[in-house]
Write a protein that holds these residues in place. Structure first.
Motif, PDB file in Angstrom:
ATOM      1  N   ASP A 290       7.877 -12.797   9.996  1.00  0.00           N
ATOM      2  CA  ASP A 290       8.780 -12.081   9.072  1.00  0.00           C
ATOM      3  C   ASP A 290       8.086 -10.798   8.634  1.00  0.00           C
ATOM      4  O   ASP A 290       7.549 -10.700   7.536  1.00  0.00           O
ATOM      5  N   LYS A 291       8.105  -9.812   9.509  1.00  0.00           N
ATOM      6  CA  LYS A 291       7.327  -8.598   9.281  1.00  0.00           C
ATOM      7  C   LYS A 291       7.790  -7.849   8.033  1.00  0.00           C
ATOM      8  O   LYS A 291       6.968  -7.288   7.302  1.00  0.00           O
ATOM      9  N   LYS A 292       9.089  -7.845   7.777  1.00  0.00           N
ATOM     10  CA  LYS A 292       9.596  -7.151   6.591  1.00  0.00           C
ATOM     11  C   LYS A 292       9.006  -7.756   5.324  1.00  0.00           C
ATOM     12  O   LYS A 292       8.571  -7.039   4.421  1.00  0.00           O
ATOM     13  N   HIS A 293       8.992  -9.077   5.256  1.00  0.00           N
ATOM     14  CA  HIS A 293       8.422  -9.757   4.078  1.00  0.00           C
ATOM     15  C   HIS A 293       6.926  -9.478   3.966  1.00  0.00           C
ATOM     16  O   HIS A 293       6.417  -9.250   2.857  1.00  0.00           O
ATOM     17  N   VAL A 294       6.231  -9.489   5.085  1.00  0.00           N
ATOM     18  CA  VAL A 294       4.779  -9.236   5.074  1.00  0.00           C
ATOM     19  C   VAL A 294       4.488  -7.837   4.543  1.00  0.00           C
ATOM     20  O   VAL A 294       3.643  -7.652   3.653  1.00  0.00           O
ATOM     21  N   LEU A 295       5.184  -6.843   5.070  1.00  0.00           N
ATOM     22  CA  LEU A 295       4.943  -5.470   4.628  1.00  0.00           C
ATOM     23  C   LEU A 295       5.349  -5.269   3.167  1.00  0.00           C
ATOM     24  O   LEU A 295       4.672  -4.544   2.431  1.00  0.00           O
ATOM     25  N   ASN A 296       6.430  -5.908   2.749  1.00  0.00           N
ATOM     26  CA  ASN A 296       6.829  -5.822   1.336  1.00  0.00           C
ATOM     27  C   ASN A 296       5.757  -6.422   0.437  1.00  0.00           C
ATOM     28  O   ASN A 296       5.447  -5.871  -0.630  1.00  0.00           O
ATOM     29  N   THR A 297       5.186  -7.546   0.855  1.00  0.00           N
ATOM     30  CA  THR A 297       4.124  -8.181   0.079  1.00  0.00           C
ATOM     31  C   THR A 297       2.906  -7.276  -0.024  1.00  0.00           C
ATOM     32  O   THR A 297       2.323  -7.107  -1.107  1.00  0.00           O
ATOM     33  N   ILE A 298       2.523  -6.668   1.094  1.00  0.00           N
ATOM     34  CA  ILE A 298       1.368  -5.770   1.106  1.00  0.00           C
ATOM     35  C   ILE A 298       1.612  -4.567   0.202  1.00  0.00           C
ATOM     36  O   ILE A 298       0.766  -4.210  -0.625  1.00  0.00           O
ATOM     37  N   ASN A 299       2.781  -3.951   0.343  1.00  0.00           N
ATOM     38  CA  ASN A 299       3.072  -2.746  -0.445  1.00  0.00           C
ATOM     39  C   ASN A 299       3.193  -3.048  -1.939  1.00  0.00           C
ATOM     40  O   ASN A 299       2.756  -2.252  -2.781  1.00  0.00           O
ATOM     41  N   LYS A 300       3.761  -4.211  -2.272  1.00  0.00           N
ATOM     42  CA  LYS A 300       3.844  -4.597  -3.679  1.00  0.00           C
ATOM     43  C   LYS A 300       2.455  -4.823  -4.262  1.00  0.00           C
ATOM     44  O   LYS A 300       2.185  -4.458  -5.417  1.00  0.00           O
ATOM     45  N   THR A 301       1.567  -5.421  -3.474  1.00  0.00           N
ATOM     46  CA  THR A 301       0.206  -5.661  -3.943  1.00  0.00           C
ATOM     47  C   THR A 301      -0.551  -4.357  -4.124  1.00  0.00           C
ATOM     48  O   THR A 301      -1.288  -4.181  -5.097  1.00  0.00           O
ATOM     49  N   LEU A 302      -0.370  -3.430  -3.193  1.00  0.00           N
ATOM     50  CA  LEU A 302      -0.991  -2.112  -3.327  1.00  0.00           C
ATOM     51  C   LEU A 302      -0.565  -1.436  -4.620  1.00  0.00           C
ATOM     52  O   LEU A 302      -1.394  -0.877  -5.350  1.00  0.00           O
ATOM     53  N   SER A 303       0.729  -1.497  -4.916  1.00  0.00           N
ATOM     54  CA  SER A 303       1.249  -0.862  -6.127  1.00  0.00           C
ATOM     55  C   SER A 303       0.799  -1.587  -7.392  1.00  0.00           C
ATOM     56  O   SER A 303       0.377  -0.960  -8.369  1.00  0.00           O
ATOM     57  N   LYS A 304       0.878  -2.911  -7.367  1.00  0.00           N
ATOM     58  CA  LYS A 304       0.528  -3.706  -8.545  1.00  0.00           C
ATOM     59  C   LYS A 304      -0.938  -3.535  -8.912  1.00  0.00           C
ATOM     60  O   LYS A 304      -1.297  -3.416 -10.094  1.00  0.00           O
ATOM     61  N   GLN A 305      -1.809  -3.498  -7.905  1.00  0.00           N
ATOM     62  CA  GLN A 305      -3.239  -3.375  -8.161  1.00  0.00           C
ATOM     63  C   GLN A 305      -3.701  -1.910  -8.187  1.00  0.00           C
ATOM     64  O   GLN A 305      -4.877  -1.636  -8.403  1.00  0.00           O
ATOM     65  N   ASN A 306      -2.760  -0.994  -7.952  1.00  0.00           N
ATOM     66  CA  ASN A 306      -3.050   0.439  -7.963  1.00  0.00           C
ATOM     67  C   ASN A 306      -4.202   0.780  -7.014  1.00  0.00           C
ATOM     68  O   ASN A 306      -5.141   1.492  -7.365  1.00  0.00           O
ATOM     69  N   ILE A 307      -4.108   0.264  -5.817  1.00  0.00           N
ATOM     70  CA  ILE A 307      -5.170   0.451  -4.817  1.00  0.00           C
ATOM     71  C   ILE A 307      -4.966   1.763  -4.069  1.00  0.00           C
ATOM     72  O   ILE A 307      -3.866   2.069  -3.603  1.00  0.00           O
ATOM     73  N   ILE A 308      -6.022   2.527  -3.964  1.00  0.00           N
ATOM     74  CA  ILE A 308      -6.009   3.797  -3.242  1.00  0.00           C
ATOM     75  C   ILE A 308      -7.102   3.752  -2.175  1.00  0.00           C
ATOM     76  O   ILE A 308      -8.240   3.371  -2.456  1.00  0.00           O
ATOM     77  N   GLN A 309      -6.744   4.135  -0.968  1.00  0.00           N
ATOM     78  CA  GLN A 309      -7.708   4.126   0.137  1.00  0.00           C
ATOM     79  C   GLN A 309      -8.928   4.978  -0.181  1.00  0.00           C
ATOM     80  O   GLN A 309      -8.829   6.106  -0.649  1.00  0.00           O
ATOM     81  N   GLY A 310     -10.098   4.420   0.092  1.00  0.00           N
ATOM     82  CA  GLY A 310     -11.346   5.159  -0.048  1.00  0.00           C
ATOM     83  C   GLY A 310     -11.902   5.241  -1.441  1.00  0.00           C
ATOM     84  O   GLY A 310     -12.810   6.037  -1.707  1.00  0.00           O
ATOM     85  N   THR A 311     -11.399   4.406  -2.359  1.00  0.00           N
ATOM     86  CA  THR A 311     -11.892   4.465  -3.748  1.00  0.00           C
ATOM     87  C   THR A 311     -12.212   3.070  -4.263  1.00  0.00           C
ATOM     88  O   THR A 311     -11.689   2.060  -3.787  1.00  0.00           O
ATOM     89  N   ASN A 312     -13.080   3.023  -5.254  1.00  0.00           N
ATOM     90  CA  ASN A 312     -13.269   1.812  -6.047  1.00  0.00           C
ATOM     91  C   ASN A 312     -13.834   0.633  -5.277  1.00  0.00           C
ATOM     92  O   ASN A 312     -13.577  -0.515  -5.606  1.00  0.00           O
ATOM     93  N   TYR A 313     -14.578   0.904  -4.201  1.00  0.00           N
ATOM     94  CA  TYR A 313     -15.212  -0.221  -3.492  1.00  0.00           C
ATOM     95  C   TYR A 313     -16.456   0.276  -2.782  1.00  0.00           C
ATOM     96  O   TYR A 313     -16.413   1.267  -2.070  1.00  0.00           O
ATOM     97  N   ILE A 314     -17.537  -0.409  -2.997  1.00  0.00           N
ATOM     98  CA  ILE A 314     -18.791  -0.098  -2.309  1.00  0.00           C
ATOM     99  C   ILE A 314     -19.273  -1.374  -1.644  1.00  0.00           C
ATOM    100  O   ILE A 314     -19.471  -2.391  -2.293  1.00  0.00           O
ATOM    101  N   LEU A 315     -19.463  -1.335  -0.321  1.00  0.00           N
ATOM    102  CA  LEU A 315     -19.891  -2.512   0.398  1.00  0.00           C
ATOM    103  C   LEU A 315     -21.354  -2.807   0.099  1.00  0.00           C
ATOM    104  O   LEU A 315     -22.178  -1.911   0.116  1.00  0.00           O
TER     105      LEU A 315
END
Length: 303
Positions: free
Chosen positions: A278-303
């Motif tokens: 169910d690709k639509k549901h998967v992508l919706n889940t990912i995008n909702k999580t990105l928005s909810k957690q305010n995640i931005i690529q390349g920020t706020n994480y150091i390995l």
């Protein structure tokens, strides 16, 4: 708000419009199948050589492109395409043959870019010279199937080359000016989250322009399916996959293009995880999580 640098964003910047990929079959094999280094291919690879969505190899390149355009016409009204040689290893042939099919693809009036999926151990100076010549006509991208940096996992999945081979290929491609996209599989057996993050971080510092993040799919008629059915490993849940994906997005360089967030497993072959169908549901889940957690690529994480 843009949470990550998507292929669509990059395409609009580079080509001025949305583009679609047409998956092609160049009628090649793979050294991991013809006996050069192995006979069974990678443990997860279907009989179609990861080209299950590609057009028929019985058609010419031009015919495949036209068939792809017709197939996409219901959802895409534009006329700009990426010719994507997807099935098997697409530099595993003579330079003369590669020049013939790649030139036919890149000279098609509706093709704006040529993308070639291959192995890092199937590139040499003559093939790189060919790609450099074609790159002067229209952009050429090379996609390398690294999957993991961890040698025990690479051995298990029968990748067939060491990490140093990937490093050497990346150096050559970067020096040639060819844009490179690296494939990574999330959820490989015996890898924990930290190992997956280390692979993503390695790719992020490899000089690659883009990355494809692919969920591990267990497909019918593969040796991976045999191990799965014997209970030798479990697949990720959607929640686990999303959690790992969020941390990967945060650690990738902000200018690295994310070409895929999940990938597709052919439904007729898919054994697990079934939620991925169910690709639509998967992508919706990912995008909702990105928005909810305010995640931005390349920020706020150091390995």
């Amino acid at each position: 708000m843009k949470h990550y640098y998507s292929l669509n964003d990059y395409s609009i910047e580079k080509f001025g419009r949305k583009v679609y990929k047409i998956a092609l079959n160049g009628n090649m094999s793979c050294p991991n199948r013809d006996g050069s280094i192995g006979h069974k291919g990678c443990i997860f690879c279907s009989e179609g050589g990861s080209g299950d969505f590609a057009e028929s190899a019985f058609l010419s390149v031009t015919e495949q492109l036209e068939a792809g355009k017709r197939r996409l016409s219901q959802k895409y009204k534009g006329s700009s395409y990426i010719a994507y040689f997807q099935a098997y290893t697409n530099t595993y042939a003579s330079v003369e043959y590669l020049e013939k099919i790649f030139t036919e693809a890149i000279m098609h009036p509706d093709v704006v870019c040529l993308s070639i999926a291959t192995r890092p151990d199937c590139l040499d100076k003559d093939k790189l010279a060919l790609l450099a010549r074609l790159n002067r006509i229209k952009p050429v991208w090379v996609e390398l199937g690294l999957q993991t940096i961890h040698e025990p996992t690479a051995s298990y999945i029968r990748r067939g080359y060491d990490l140093s081979v990937f490093d050497s290929a990346m150096d050559l491609l970067n020096n040639t000016g060819i844009e490179t996209i690296v494939h990574m599989i999330i959820g490989l057996p015996n890898e924990d989250k930290e190992m997956m993050l280390k692979t993503a971080d390695y790719i992020g510092h490899s000089g690659a322009k883009g990355i494809k993040l692919q969920l591990l799919h267990v497909l019918k008629n593969t040796d991976l399916a045999c191990d799965y059915e014997k209970g030798r490993f479990s697949v990720l849940s959607l929640e686990e996959y999303t959690d790992i994906l969020m941390d990967i997005i945060k650690l990738l360089p902000p200018d690295m293009v994310i070409h895929l967030l999940t990938g597709d497993g052919p439904k007729k072959l898919l054994i697990a995880p079934q939620w991925s169908a169910d690709k639509k549901h998967v992508l919706n889940t990912i995008n909702k999580t990105l928005s909810k957690q305010n995640i931005i690529q390349g920020t706020n994480y150091i390995l």
